[in-house]
Design a protein around this motif. Structure first.
Motif, PDB file in Angstrom:
ATOM      1  N   UNK A 170       0.811  -1.204   0.000  1.00 23.60           N
ATOM      2  CA  UNK A 170       0.000   0.000   0.000  1.00 23.60           C
ATOM      3  C   UNK A 170       0.846   1.257   0.000  1.00 23.60           C
ATOM      4  N   UNK A 171       1.951   1.249   0.758  1.00 25.68           N
ATOM      5  CA  UNK A 171       2.850   2.399   0.776  1.00 25.68           C
ATOM      6  C   UNK A 171       3.444   2.647  -0.605  1.00 25.68           C
ATOM      7  N   UNK A 172       3.778   1.582  -1.320  1.00 31.58           N
ATOM      8  CA  UNK A 172       4.289   1.738  -2.686  1.00 31.58           C
ATOM      9  C   UNK A 172       3.241   2.357  -3.598  1.00 31.58           C
ATOM     10  N   UNK A 173       1.969   2.010  -3.388  1.00 33.32           N
ATOM     11  CA  UNK A 173       0.895   2.620  -4.178  1.00 33.32           C
ATOM     12  C   UNK A 173       0.785   4.111  -3.874  1.00 33.32           C
ATOM     13  N   UNK A 174       0.943   4.495  -2.604  1.00 33.74           N
ATOM     14  CA  UNK A 174       0.920   5.911  -2.252  1.00 33.74           C
ATOM     15  C   UNK A 174       2.038   6.666  -2.956  1.00 33.74           C
ATOM     16  N   UNK A 175       3.241   6.097  -2.941  1.00 32.45           N
ATOM     17  CA  UNK A 175       4.384   6.735  -3.605  1.00 32.45           C
ATOM     18  C   UNK A 175       4.101   6.900  -5.092  1.00 32.45           C
ATOM     19  N   UNK A 176       3.566   5.859  -5.711  1.00 27.73           N
ATOM     20  CA  UNK A 176       3.256   5.909  -7.141  1.00 27.73           C
ATOM     21  C   UNK A 176       2.245   7.011  -7.451  1.00 27.73           C
ATOM     22  N   UNK A 177       1.192   7.112  -6.636  1.00 28.80           N
ATOM     23  CA  UNK A 177       0.175   8.148  -6.857  1.00 28.80           C
ATOM     24  C   UNK A 177       0.754   9.544  -6.689  1.00 28.80           C
ATOM     25  N   UNK A 178       1.604   9.724  -5.686  1.00 33.29           N
ATOM     26  CA  UNK A 178       2.217  11.028  -5.446  1.00 33.29           C
ATOM     27  C   UNK A 178       3.122  11.430  -6.603  1.00 33.29           C
ATOM     28  N   UNK A 179       3.983  10.518  -7.030  1.00 34.36           N
ATOM     29  CA  UNK A 179       4.908  10.845  -8.115  1.00 34.36           C
ATOM     30  C   UNK A 179       4.172  11.064  -9.434  1.00 34.36           C
ATOM     31  N   UNK A 180       3.168  10.242  -9.716  1.00 35.59           N
ATOM     32  CA  UNK A 180       2.405  10.420 -10.951  1.00 35.59           C
ATOM     33  C   UNK A 180       1.649  11.742 -10.939  1.00 35.59           C
ATOM     34  N   UNK A 181       1.196  12.154  -9.755  1.00 37.68           N
ATOM     35  CA  UNK A 181       0.452  13.405  -9.673  1.00 37.68           C
ATOM     36  C   UNK A 181       1.328  14.634  -9.739  1.00 37.68           C
ATOM     37  N   UNK A 182       2.495  14.592  -9.096  1.00 38.30           N
ATOM     38  CA  UNK A 182       3.389  15.757  -9.071  1.00 38.30           C
ATOM     39  C   UNK A 182       4.247  15.872 -10.318  1.00 38.30           C
TER      40      UNK A 182
END
Length: 442
Positions: free
Chosen positions: A281-293
């Motif tokens: 789940x933490x990896x999914x959070x990182x992915x969402x943050x990087x894809x968004x920024x």
């Protein structure tokens, strides 16, 4: 009374309405159940009740694989199907935006995306915490009960299916070792933490106590023999219950820290430091943050409430510079170690409160990952004065997220463009959200 449970609360209970229209929070029921319930609290605005009989089970009611479900407090939504859990979590985020953020219903519905399922519904946790109780010379170690009035003390369990399968019986091993040791020593344990990684194979047992005499050698031996732990530590705390401070950490055996691999990095985490309990789940959070920024090599980044570096490390790989702020001393030390281990020199750890130690300069992209209390008004104001093109707000509480988004909108500089709930905590009502805020273009 006979009740139809309409939906799930942001909590363990289902929500129904009695014949007069009063809201009733029903313990032991899931959305769609028709139940017979007994009132346990009758307040002017709402009632609380306990389900005594499920008259007509919901189509979303399931039988969980854990025999302690309903008795142990760790899985309050385990009788609700996986799809229904995801839908309920999204609905709770929308509800918070409307009630607390004063957002229009259709606007909130459009803003909140479907709740993402990052991995297994069971066996996803890398950490559990055990309670300790003593009655005379007899000590018990186990899970916190769902209802302490019905199940006083702790719940003794053979295994916890929330832990990865290979580690699920660590709970029994730790409980047995400490129960045996407590027979001859006054341990005075406050709680016991177990961290176990399926990726690095590290197992850490953390014993939380007050300062004072402690059977260090015996605890290390008994726990080491029972669990084959790579680290056994003692975390000493002082101060009142709600404001405990770390007085020291002793490595009783092994490395003295726990390692977990997330993305490209193996992170070192000390027992007092926060790390997401769901690694996938933490990896999914990182992915969402990087894809968004969408950080670029020319960007300067800011990471507030950065912890041990879950977002700092991947941001530093993609940007020119990262200013990383964290107030918790053990996490700051872990962050420095993790940056050194990854040979990252373009990130500056800043110890202190995010408001008082707000970085100088102007960031192009910003990550904020505050604790459950959310952001202070001062931090929202300072963030709103930044010329960043985007902010990623990672939240573990829909209520404080909704409040803070209202403050951002009122400031008029940033507006939320999407909110993605991520189910880091299956079988519970908790949900993590990644909100992207964009700079308003005038």
């Amino acid at each position: 009374m006979r009740l139809l449970v309409e939906r799930m609360a942001y909590g363990a209970d289902g929500i129904a309405h009695d014949q007069d229209g009063k809201t009733v929070f029903v313990a032991g029921a899931v959305a769609g159940d028709v139940v017979e319930a007994t009132v346990t609290q009758d307040a002017p605005a709402f009632s609380r009740a306990t389900c005594t009989t499920v008259l007509e089970p919901s189509p979303n009611r399931v039988q969980p694989p854990c025999p302690y479900a309903g008795v142990c407090g760790g899985c309050p939504w385990s009788f609700l199907s996986r799809d229904a859990q995801l839908e309920a979590k999204r609905a709770n985020v929308v509800d918070a935006l409307v009630r607390i953020g004063h957002m229009a219903q259709d606007e909130a519905d459009q803003l909140v995306r479907p709740c993402l399922d990052p991995g297994p519904a069971w066996g996803y946790r890398n950490k559990v915490e055990l309670a300790f109780s003593r009655s005379g010379r007899r000590a018990s170690v186990g899970m916190h009960p769902a209802d302490p009035s019905q199940t006083p003390g702790v719940v003794r369990v053979d295994a916890c299916p929330l832990l990865e399968r290979r580690h699920s019986r660590l709970v029994r091993s730790v409980s047995g070792a400490l129960g045996y040791l407590a027979g001859s020593h006054d341990l005075q344990l406050e709680r016991v933490g177990i961290r176990a990684s399926g990726r690095t194979k590290d197992v850490e047992i953390a014993l939380w106590t007050k300062p004072g005499p402690f059977p260090r050698a015996q605890a290390a031996k008994f726990l080491g023999d029972a669990t084959k732990a790579t680290s056994v530590v003692r975390v000493m705390t002082k101060g009142p219950q709600k404001a405990r401070k770390i007085a020291g950490v002793e490595a009783l055996s092994g490395r003295g820290h726990w390692r977990e691999r997330i993305g490209d990095h193996t992170m070192l985490i000390s027992a007092p430091s926060f790390f997401q309990v769901n690694t996938a789940g933490a990896e999914k959070l990182v992915s969402l943050v990087l894809d968004g920024l969408r950080p670029t090599p020319d960007d300067e980044a800011m990471d507030l409430y950065c912890g041990a570096g879950t977002f700092t490390l991947p941001l530093a790989q993609r940007t020119l510079w990262v200013s990383a702020v964290e107030s918790y001393g053990p996490a700051v030390r872990d962050l420095r170690r993790n940056l050194d281990a990854a040979h990252i020199a373009n990130a500056e750890p800043i110890g202190g409160d995010a408001g008082r130690e707000f970085p100088d300069g102007q960031a192009n992209v910003i990550v904020v990952d505050p604790p459950r209390v959310g952001l202070s008004e001062d931090v929202v104001r300072k963030l709103s004065e930044q010329p960043a093109r985007a902010i990623a707000y990672v939240s573990c509480d829909p209520a404080t997220l909704a409040r803070d988004l209202g403050r951002f909108v009122q400031a008029g500089t940033f507006v939320p463009t999407s909110i993605t709930p991520v189910d880091l905590f299956p079988q519970t009502f908790h949900v993590e959200c990644v909100t992207l805020l964009a700079l308003v273009r005038h």
